[in-house]
Design an enzyme around this catalytic site. Structure first.
Site: not given
Length: 350
Positions: A244, A289
């Site tokens: 990611s 996140k």
């Protein structure tokens, strides 16, 4: 004490005991929490540049292009208890998900860790290729053996890291080119594989066997495309896995190879997988996140378009969500933020 009072007392004790036992009982869930963020323009835990480029002119960079991570508690061999799961469900910063979401039933924890490491390695390669392609710098490709299956014809003949240069004399320009050439062989027929190992070229003839589906001829190797870069790019992130961070790696490489700071002083964080062609893909743990990014000081968060709906529903105050479709589009969006001119794609306007 009356019989009724005694019964109530015993029942109360039993309820407390059951509640205690239940709260300590391991459950097959994993708690996802905001993890550390790292500035791709900064240094790693060893104090070394997180991204180091050698053999090409680089330019001073400053500011923040942070990639974000998710940490977890639980999993096979270390399951959380029921009380921890319930507490996580009530905490807006934590996501409690079924164990198989992180640890598939057909994979061991070690295999999951190995897969995460492989994904990080591949994402770095893709990020480097995407950045160089964006800058018009030519990138070569090579077909490399990723793994060899035990008991198959290639076992003991080929090794991980061998570069496949030709199959039956036909150049191996890509993995699809190799599989296409293999498709011409019937099960039990020989195939000659030319390969390069430690700078020396050699060849081996292998007798094909049936694939697990019984329809294809194989020799028992897993291949991957690797890129040949005209200069050295080294990305050192320590014990971090998964794909990611690709978008943020690409942005940092572009920043280092071009004059002037890309961020313009804005604290930018983000997430997203990246293809060598610069396409940004979705990730997991978007809520955690974003929280990690905002806690670190970010005011702009680059968000893959397929994560926009979930991101909008959980956006922390003070964090601007910028939709990231491609590497080129993300660079244009950052430039627009800095200049105050041009369109900045938003998750709210898909």
């Amino acid at each position: 004490m009356s019989r009724r009072a005694a019964t109530l007392a015993v029942a109360s004790v039993l309820v407390l005991v059951l509640a205690l036992v239940g709260s300590l009982m391991p459950v097959p869930y994993v708690a996802l929490m905001p993890g550390p963020t790292s500035n791709t323009l900064g240094t790693n835990e060893k104090g070394e540049p997180l991204i180091k480029i050698e053999g090409r002119r680089t330019y001073p960079d400053q500011g923040h292009l942070n990639f974000t991570t998710v940490t977890y508690r639980g999993g096979p061999g270390g399951r959380i208890d029921l009380f921890s799961a319930l507490r996580g469900w009530l905490d807006g910063d934590i996501a409690v998900v079924p164990e198989e979401t992180i640890f598939p039933k057909d994979e061991s924890p070690k295999q999951v860790d190995e897969e995460n490491t492989r994904q990080m390695r591949d994402s770095q390669q893709s990020a480097e290729a995407a950045a160089l392609n964006e800058l018009g710098i030519k990138v070569g490709t090579q077909v490399v053996v990723d793994s060899v299956q035990k008991g198959r014809p290639a076992d003991g003949k080929l090794r991980p890291g061998d570069e496949i240069t030709a199959v039956d004399g036909v150049p191996a320009s890509s993995v699809p080119a190799v599989t296409g050439q293999m498709a011409k062989r019937k099960i039990g027929e020989p195939v000659t594989v030319t390969f390069r190992r430690s700078g020396k070229e050699d060849k081996v003839t292998l007798t094909t066997v049936a694939a697990p589906d019984g329809r294809r001829a194989v020799v028992g190797i897993v291949l991957t495309d690797q890129y040949r870069f005209p200069f050295k790019i080294d990305i050192s992130v320590g014990d971090v896995g998964g794909p990611s961070a690709g978008l943020m790696f690409s942005l940092a490489i572009v920043d280092k190879l071009t004059p002037g700071p890309l961020t313009g002083g804005t604290f930018i964080a983000g997430t997203g997988t990246i293809t060598p062609q610069g396409q940004v893909g979705p990730i997991g743990g978007i809520q955690q996140k974003m929280i990690a990014a905002r806690r670190a000081g970010a005011t702009v968060f680059l968000t893959p378009k397929d994560n926009c709906a979930d991101a909008l529903a959980a956006r922390p105050d003070g964090l601007r969500l910028v939709r990231a479709d491609t590497l080129k589009g993300s660079i244009s969006a950052i430039d627009a933020i800095n200049s105050g001119k041009g369109e900045v794609p938003s998750c709210a306007s898909r």
